[in-house]
Design an enzyme around this catalytic site. Structure first.
Site, PDB file in Angstrom:
ATOM      1  N   GLY A  41       0.966  -1.118   0.058  1.00 49.51           N
ATOM      2  CA  GLY A  41       0.062  -0.140  -0.153  1.00 49.51           C
ATOM      3  C   GLY A  41       0.989   1.160   0.013  1.00 49.51           C
ATOM      4  O   GLY A  41       2.092   1.268  -0.493  1.00 49.51           O
TER       5      GLY A  41
ATOM      6  N   GLY B 115       1.891  -5.869  -3.389  1.00 49.96           N
ATOM      7  CA  GLY B 115       0.968  -6.994  -3.559  1.00 49.96           C
ATOM      8  C   GLY B 115       1.470  -8.236  -2.963  1.00 49.96           C
ATOM      9  O   GLY B 115       0.850  -9.221  -2.301  1.00 49.96           O
TER      10      GLY B 115
HETATM   11  P1  AMP Z   1      -3.541   1.611   0.721  1.00 48.65           P
HETATM   12  O1  AMP Z   1      -3.328   1.349  -0.866  1.00 48.65           O
HETATM   13  O2  AMP Z   1      -4.699   0.630   1.028  1.00 48.65           O
HETATM   14  O3  AMP Z   1      -2.465   2.022   1.550  1.00 48.65           O
HETATM   15  O4  AMP Z   1      -4.578   2.924   0.934  1.00 48.65           O
HETATM   16  C1  AMP Z   1      -4.107   4.091   0.709  1.00 48.65           C
HETATM   17  C2  AMP Z   1      -5.167   5.262   0.445  1.00 48.65           C
HETATM   18  O5  AMP Z   1      -5.874   5.484   1.625  1.00 48.65           O
HETATM   19  C3  AMP Z   1      -4.539   6.817   0.243  1.00 48.65           C
HETATM   20  O6  AMP Z   1      -4.628   7.153  -1.055  1.00 48.65           O
HETATM   21  C4  AMP Z   1      -5.166   7.540   1.052  1.00 48.65           C
HETATM   22  O7  AMP Z   1      -5.628   8.708   0.684  1.00 48.65           O
HETATM   23  C5  AMP Z   1      -6.380   6.635   1.664  1.00 48.65           C
HETATM   24  N1  AMP Z   1      -6.857   7.047   2.934  1.00 48.65           N
HETATM   25  C6  AMP Z   1      -6.140   7.220   4.100  1.00 48.65           C
HETATM   26  N2  AMP Z   1      -7.406   7.481   5.316  1.00 48.65           N
HETATM   27  C7  AMP Z   1      -8.449   7.779   4.585  1.00 48.65           C
HETATM   28  C8  AMP Z   1      -9.506   8.339   5.087  1.00 48.65           C
HETATM   29  N3  AMP Z   1      -9.860   8.604   6.353  1.00 48.65           N
HETATM   30  N4  AMP Z   1     -10.358   8.577   4.269  1.00 48.65           N
HETATM   31  C9  AMP Z   1     -10.246   8.112   2.960  1.00 48.65           C
HETATM   32  N5  AMP Z   1      -9.279   7.701   2.489  1.00 48.65           N
HETATM   33  C10 AMP Z   1      -8.202   7.431   3.140  1.00 48.65           C
END
Ligand code: AMP
Length: 398
Positions: free
Chosen positions: A354, A377
């Protein structure tokens, strides 16, 4: 299983699968060469000990045929600079001409093959295509962790054709060692921080980690499904309604296993997702209608930080807020700093999967944590307890 450190490469041609899937700008200039740098120790070890290197990789997602913007030829000058050697380029990754070039390689020489994904056979894991790749060398080295979770021709399939003469490269070894340190040899207390956008993508990893961790910190977008599950008011925050039951189940598994599952207590809410939004800090379970939670609040930062600083093993996956927007980056930045501080006090910290990798780089802390994984991944799947074909195909001969 052979080991790169003890293997005698003298006079051998090594087929090395690397991950040179780097970003290029419109002038075909590399804008981030980390993945290339990460493979250099393996290439150098082989060429310095009298072997020759046939390097293969994918770049981008071409549709199974030649597309100039995905050509690896643009990598050649930089690879040459980093290895200090001339790099020969094969315009086709298989075929008679390429076999001839590989046969003519002298000890210490390097050749790079054109993008493997110019053939659909690569991602299909085609055995005949893998056979053609195998013809290019005497020994196979897999140093591409980022594609280890795929049974592609150049990862799992080709490996099966080198009965004994196969091994991991240094980067792959480092990735595996770091994940093992966290999954099976974690010094306690072991804390995992899970953030990011969606619970749905993190359920399996949370389930598996609940068997290992002492503290499971949940932040970012995924926290809101948990808050809603316990009856909180989440306003317009990102909640996955169809995952509320599973969130409840995860909370009860954590209780059963004696894991300290920690949710945010307050958060920064905004009326829209932009830097010019109105914001305020409110308790996490009292978000007014029309407002959405986009970052963790001050009390939460303090709570999370204190757990992190007293941990001996830390795994971080996913940002704690929408850190891409300055107004909502404070939580992610504070947690990144706390992890770096814990590391300087002797904790082992692994960052991966992520956008936490993007975050740690944004705050220039990548050298202040123990290891930043190169495989998004692949790392997640390993942490979920899945068998990765690219890894099994090598370990299988143990
Ligand atoms: P991941 O790829 O699972 O690490 O997700 C990353 C994304 O989660 C980033 O683009 C962040 O902007 C988003 N994110 C983090 N906190 C929040 C939140 N409170 N609401 C919506 N999106 C979020």
């Amino acid at each position: 299983m052979r080991h790169i450190d003890s293997y005698n490469f003298s006079g051998k041609r090594a087929l090395i699968r690397v991950d040179f899937n780097v970003p290029l700008n419109e002038n075909f200039e590399i804008t981030d060469d980390n993945r290339i740098r990460a493979a250099i120790p393996t290439i150098k070890k082989i060429t310095d000990s009298g072997g020759s290197a046939v390097i293969m990789s994918h770049l981008g997602r071409p549709d199974g045929s030649y597309e100039e913007k995905y050509s690896l030829r643009y990598i050649v000058p930089h690879l040459s600079k980093l290895t200090g050697k001339e790099v020969k380029f094969a315009t086709d990754c298989i075929g008679d001409e390429t076999v001839k070039m590989a046969n003519q390689l002298l000890p210490g020489e390097i050749m790079l093959l054109e993008n493997l994904r110019f053939y659909k056979a690569e991602t299909k894991g085609d055995r005949d295509f893998a056979k053609k790749l195998a013809e290019l060398a005497d020994v196979y080295v897999n140093d591409a962790f980022g594609t280890a979770h795929r049974a592609h021709a150049s990862t799992a399939r080709v490996s099966e054709l080198f009965a004994e003469e196969k091994m991991f490269g240094y980067l792959m070894e480092k990735e595996l060692e770091s994940m093992e340190k966290v999954l099976n040899k974690a010094e306690k207390p072991f804390t995992t921080i899970m953030g990011g956008a969606k619970v749905s993508e993190k359920i399996l990893i949370i389930e598996n980690l609940l068997n290992q961790v002492d503290n499971l910190i949940i932040g970012g977008g995924l926290a809101y499904t948990f808050i809603k599950a316990s009856g909180g008011k989440t306003g317009s925050s990102s909640v996955e309604e169809d995952r509320i039951e599973i969130a409840k189940k995860l909370v009860s598994i954590a209780k059963e296993k004696g894991v300290n599952l920690v949710l945010p207590v307050d958060n920064v809410v905004a009326d829209k997702l932009s830097n010019d939004s109105k914001t305020k800090e409110v308790p996490i379970d009292e978000i007014p209608d029309g407002w959405m939670g986009l970052d963790i609040g001050a009390k939460t930062i303090e709570k999370f930080t204190s757990i992190i600083k007293s941990s001996k093993t830390i795994l971080w996956n996913g940002p704690l807020g929408v850190f891409e927007i300055e107004k909502f980056e404070n939580g992610t930045k504070s947690i990144a700093n706390a992890i770096s501080e814990a590391t300087s006090n002797g904790a082992f910290s692994l960052i991966g999967g992520g956008d936490s990798v993007g975050a740690i780089k944004k705050y220039k802390l990548e050298n202040k944590v123990s290891f930043v994984s190169t495989g998004g991944g692949a790392m997640l799947e390993y942490m979920e307890g899945k068998i990765l074909p690219g890894i099994e195909a090598i370990r299988g001969s143990e």
